[in-house]
Design a protein around this motif. Structure first.
Motif, mmCIF file in Angstrom:
data_model
loop_
_atom_site.group_PDB
_atom_site.id
_atom_site.type_symbol
_atom_site.label_atom_id
_atom_site.label_comp_id
_atom_site.label_asym_id
_atom_site.label_seq_id
_atom_site.Cartn_x
_atom_site.Cartn_y
_atom_site.Cartn_z
ATOM 1 N N LYS A 38 1.022 -0.976 0.184
ATOM 2 C CA LYS A 38 -0.040 -0.502 -0.246
ATOM 3 C C LYS A 38 0.590 1.064 0.079
ATOM 4 C CE LYS A 38 -0.747 1.933 4.274
ATOM 5 N NZ LYS A 38 -1.309 2.044 5.660
ATOM 6 N N PHE A 62 -4.862 4.195 9.695
ATOM 7 C CA PHE A 62 -4.429 3.868 10.777
ATOM 8 C C PHE A 62 -3.131 3.584 11.448
ATOM 9 C CE2 PHE A 62 -8.337 0.903 8.478
ATOM 10 C CZ PHE A 62 -8.947 0.904 10.057
ATOM 11 N N GLU A 63 -1.955 4.439 10.800
ATOM 12 C CA GLU A 63 -0.925 4.644 10.902
ATOM 13 C C GLU A 63 0.049 5.624 11.682
ATOM 14 O OE1 GLU A 63 1.708 3.080 7.267
ATOM 15 O OE2 GLU A 63 0.689 0.870 7.336
ATOM 16 N N GLN A 70 -12.701 2.372 13.585
ATOM 17 C CA GLN A 70 -12.029 3.347 12.693
ATOM 18 C C GLN A 70 -11.084 4.604 13.945
ATOM 19 O OE1 GLN A 70 -15.789 5.698 11.464
ATOM 20 N NE2 GLN A 70 -15.450 7.996 12.310
ATOM 21 N N TYR A 110 -10.005 8.203 14.213
ATOM 22 C CA TYR A 110 -10.728 9.156 14.607
ATOM 23 C C TYR A 110 -12.387 9.503 14.728
ATOM 24 C CZ TYR A 110 -5.825 11.062 15.381
ATOM 25 O OH TYR A 110 -4.677 11.808 15.747
ATOM 26 N N SER A 145 -15.200 11.084 13.350
ATOM 27 C CA SER A 145 -15.489 11.300 11.390
ATOM 28 C C SER A 145 -16.048 12.815 11.668
ATOM 29 C CB SER A 145 -16.342 10.374 10.808
ATOM 30 O OG SER A 145 -17.238 10.365 11.161
ATOM 31 N N TRP A 146 -15.992 13.789 10.812
ATOM 32 C CA TRP A 146 -16.484 14.874 10.245
ATOM 33 C C TRP A 146 -15.447 16.444 11.488
ATOM 34 C CZ3 TRP A 146 -18.008 14.669 5.982
ATOM 35 C CH2 TRP A 146 -18.627 13.265 5.477
ATOM 36 N N ARG A 191 -11.603 10.414 4.927
ATOM 37 C CA ARG A 191 -10.955 8.975 5.229
ATOM 38 C C ARG A 191 -10.112 8.613 5.585
ATOM 39 N NH1 ARG A 191 -14.070 4.380 7.666
ATOM 40 N NH2 ARG A 191 -15.869 5.028 6.709
ATOM 41 N N ARG A 192 -8.984 8.623 4.529
ATOM 42 C CA ARG A 192 -7.865 8.309 4.697
ATOM 43 C C ARG A 192 -6.559 8.743 3.345
ATOM 44 N NH1 ARG A 192 -7.935 4.970 0.091
ATOM 45 N NH2 ARG A 192 -10.417 4.261 -0.415
ATOM 46 N N ASP A 197 -15.657 9.797 1.063
ATOM 47 C CA ASP A 197 -17.111 8.127 1.277
ATOM 48 C C ASP A 197 -17.951 8.203 -0.294
ATOM 49 O OD1 ASP A 197 -15.269 6.470 2.699
ATOM 50 O OD2 ASP A 197 -17.248 6.685 4.045
ATOM 51 N N ASN A 198 -18.476 9.371 -0.113
ATOM 52 C CA ASN A 198 -19.497 10.208 -0.882
ATOM 53 C C ASN A 198 -19.391 11.485 -1.915
ATOM 54 O OD1 ASN A 198 -21.554 8.171 -0.314
ATOM 55 N ND2 ASN A 198 -20.836 8.888 2.013
#
Lengths: 326, 326, 326, 326
Positions: free
Chosen positions: B12, B54-55, B143, B145, B147-148, B155-156, B230-231
């Motif tokens: 990744k 996550f890292e 998850q 933190y 979100s928002w 997100r990432r 995400d959207n």
């Protein structure tokens, strides 16, 4: 890098073969209301796929006396992996049946076998990448059909969820050891026994889930199959369409586990439950530590993070209580 | 499956190390306006990540005389892959520098080297999965933190896009042969010369893209880095936020290539272009045939399928014309 | 057109005056989590409004021994309508109290009176259109604050929903005859008795609703107040935010009546229920025939068309049964 | 309240009567691609409406030698307003033609007349509220057709935008004085001359807009008609559908003026421009101060707040420069 020798691998979920006791109703549901495209009909088998699927089919439906899932097809990473898997499975004592090329339309040579739970899996490598009929073909070179042509219009198949009366950990170990799936998330009952698990070979949180529950009358039931939509808003539109089609459903809601937004709706022909869903998250970490949800955590945020959670005229917490008695 | 011997693999994209000539402005942009979370600040280096990363970090920013990308970090699939890659690279004549564990905060032993274009890559395996500060921690176990919490809230991290004056095919072959990337999509100029390519090691359409253009003053420039939302609706909200913050941007629009919906916006501190984007599609096929877009197809649907396509006060088709002269 | 003589008219819902037994918690909820802006604090009264509200406040909160709604403010169409309404109300036997200009901060001369149910209404015309603090001001000339500055970020106040033990039809007739509201939709119990009604003076489906239920311990309770968001997706984001804030809520779902998509969430300080909602439809027809939902129609599609419908730990159909006993 | 005498009022925009030089192409566009429903076809006139429209039609299309707008229909608030308006208009020197009931299918007695610019308006009160064909009828009692049945699927007609070579202020004053429209927003050229105006009789920011530009070859041209969608996301889906239908369009983008999110697309049959749009804001204030945008403000945030702004192969700022020369 010829010097390397690879283990056989599963690349992806391929398709689900459904037998329906009411074919017409199942076609009305999957083809006309959900909006899957029909690649072709051969010998009474309807081969369907979503507008963004690339293979010949991701769902096949054929008429039968009773409704059931005939098999779940998985594509291997390399052509030779089919035979290597077959040998490893037979060495481990699993019965393997070879399926000749073309026996399933569009598909090359394949093998079928059963999980310890009795769920029948199929492994194949070759599958036609049938182009769409010119009138329905997308103007985009990387997309099969025009999107939004009819109904709910999901993009692609996403995952399967196996329901079973069998021991969860045993099935999970089989999926890990024999087939290379990685465990992503799971939850336990109050006695700390693993009862539901999410696994994948791809970057998706899950290609397959396994739910153990005494509500299963058999070890090899299907909880649901799932198709993907790109945006949360698309699920709200789906809810409107399903209401106008007078098909009952559960959702929309968001699971904590997998972070997926969902609607669950049953094919009125076969009774097979379909999840139309979106969002969720991807896992890229090679050393992913499976997320364990305790029973309390599962009840609080793991199952329905928010939204509608009614299920099959049975209260969800009731289901969980039944489930954890197993 | 101990008998198998694996080639080293990249799992990744990990992180981007940015040097900014105006650190305060870059922090205002990435941390306060885009809304990345700050893991910690050590020796003047600000370690940032998105709420769903996550890292320890996916972006680091430190002050410098001029702005540039110090390196792009990639995580390997196995710990031993770092050394194996190092050996293979050195055998092939590439200079490799070892980076001691901790030299980059949170990170284990790593190696750095340059592509033929001069872009500096880093390979590492060990990286802290630092939990969020309790006050900002998500209630969800999967998850990092909440979100928002602020700003655009991606997100990432998603991908990097390298801009170069170098030959495109040569860089692509290096990414394929030395690092295992797979070519997903590309387009050619009117002389059928490959000038832009999208490659990945994951199920994403691209973890890295390479754009060859004579507009590059150097072979190792950066076109942009990208964070995921995400959207599609989240991009429209981002557009409102950027307007209210009085930061100019390009988009929203949708590329035909990769099917990604995008907004491009420049960090006013460093000048680094950020793509905030969503949608797109995933590739699960192991035998994916790279999608080739001819120059005409690229102009018609490949670049901006729809939406805003202005770029840097330069007309986009002009850019392409410049590009294809190379 | 000076020759015409107009009846007094209500132009719009203005504001709600809330007394909270836990002011700090109510501010945490409405200001910090929902994200209303605070215009000013005068004599312990916090004046709040949404980023798209134009008047000085649409919600005021002050500390009290118990929690209750002090009054609901409505703006008249013309300045003289306040006095004309006062005269007509007094002529009809209603007690009217004059409120001096400035008694409520930002507001001109007003009158307060009670509906037959005891709900206290206020009529005013003059109200400051206080500009936003420069640091929070929108770059748009037709918008008060920057949008998306914090929390759920609704655009504007939308409606109030009155809960009562009183006869529904009597309150509705009062709203129609004395105040000029038009009935838009209503539903009846199995005995064909009107039990819930939606009325408006604007193009909205409702500025006010009245729900008659024996669950009301008093004739002048509040079912909820509502703030508007522009997009359905914004409600899904709100659901995430509320979960991360650990505030329980009901929804998202979509009502058949009014076609509104909703989330219901209670202010933990005062217990006042807030509806954050969007979509719905507008009524432009001057001869709108009120839509009557029979009890069966109400149960089927009128209440929750789709989505989450749990309420106050009481099953919704139970609520309806209780309600129709009245 | 019998003692009051009311001025005649317009309640809402009713419909647009389009003559198309290529009827088949216009039907392919409006009915099959945009997805309007066809109420009936009488004497070669196709009567269309959106799924959420209540009246017999909001768009009629008939074949003609050339393409033009025959008239724009407005519904009055009371039946007697039609005659009162007719008398007031005639008293002011405007020619008024009476249209017999039924001359336009579904419609009662009406009058037609021209604005000073030559745009033909129609005023009517009676219009059939034709129910949908049972097979297409919504399951909701307050909605005409099932939503999302085909194509872009807008909910309802929204507004008209008149393009003219005529003086802007004169038309605006006529709309205000003779017809009761209220001015909501406008912008001026560098010489501070009003060149574009947004007006409404409803809570919408505009039911009608008037754009003065020398690009108009005539004083009575049409800039566009508009249909409404509920969510921003629906416009992104519309963009995909239009691309797959190979119809060019402008957008998506967001105007600062009116805060509306838009896509502009031309009917390939008649050349009439359609705006499909959503969001925006509502005006409830009876003393609304028209928002004036200076030329600089218009260029910065008034026109395209964000997004795609190309128009008719002509640069938008060029258009503005042409426009302000008038």
């Amino acid at each position: 890098m010829e010097k390397f020798i690879y283990a056989p691998e599963i690349a992806k979920l391929g398709h689900v073969a459904l037998v329906s006791e009411d074919l017409e109703k199942s076609l009305w549901f999957f083809r006309d209301t959900i909006g899957l495209e029909e690649t072709e009909v051969v010998d009474g088998v309807h081969y369907l796929r979503a507008w963004g699927d690339f293979e010949h089919h991701t769902l096949s439906i054929t008429a039968g006396e009773t409704s059931y899932i005939d098999h779940i097809g998985w594509r291997t990473k390399r052509r030779e992996d089919v035979a290597t898997f077959a040998k490893l499975l037979e060495d481990a004592g699993t019965d393997v049946r070879w399926v000749a090329a073309g026996e399933e339309v569009g598909q090359g040579e394949a093998v079928r076998f059963e999980l310890p739970s009795g769920h029948r899996f199929e492994l194949y490598y070759d599958m036609d990448k049938t182009p769409a009929d010119p009138s329905r073909k997308s103007v985009l070179k990387n997309q099969t059909y025009k999107s939004w042509a009819k109904g709910v219009s999901p993009r692609r198949i996403d995952h399967v969820n196996l329901q079973t009366s069998h021991d969860n950990a045993e099935i999970v170990q089989y999926l890990q050891n024999a087939l290379g799936f990685k465990l992503r998330e799971y939850f336990v009952n109050p006695d700390d026994v693993q009862v539901a698990s999410w696994l994948s070979v791809t970057n998706l949180v899950h290609d397959v889930a396994v739910i153990s529950t005494p509500r299963s009358k058999a070890p090899n039931e299907m909880h649901h199959i799932a198709y993907w939509l790109d945006n949360a808003q698309d699920l709200l539109r789906a809810a409107d369409i399903l209401c106008e089609s007078e098909v009952a459903f559960v959702g929309p809601g968001k699971h904590g586990i997998s972070q997926a937004m969902y609607i669950y709706v049953k094919d009125p022909g076969s009774g097979l439950r379909l999840e139309i869903f979106t969002n969720g998250y991807l896992i890229f970490e090679p050393d992913w530590e499976p997320v364990k949800w305790s029973y309390e955590e599962y009840l609080k945020n793991g199952s329905a993070y928010w939204g509608d959670r009614r299920r099959d005229d049975v209260d969800r917490e009731e289901q969980v209580k039944q489930l954890i008695k197993s």
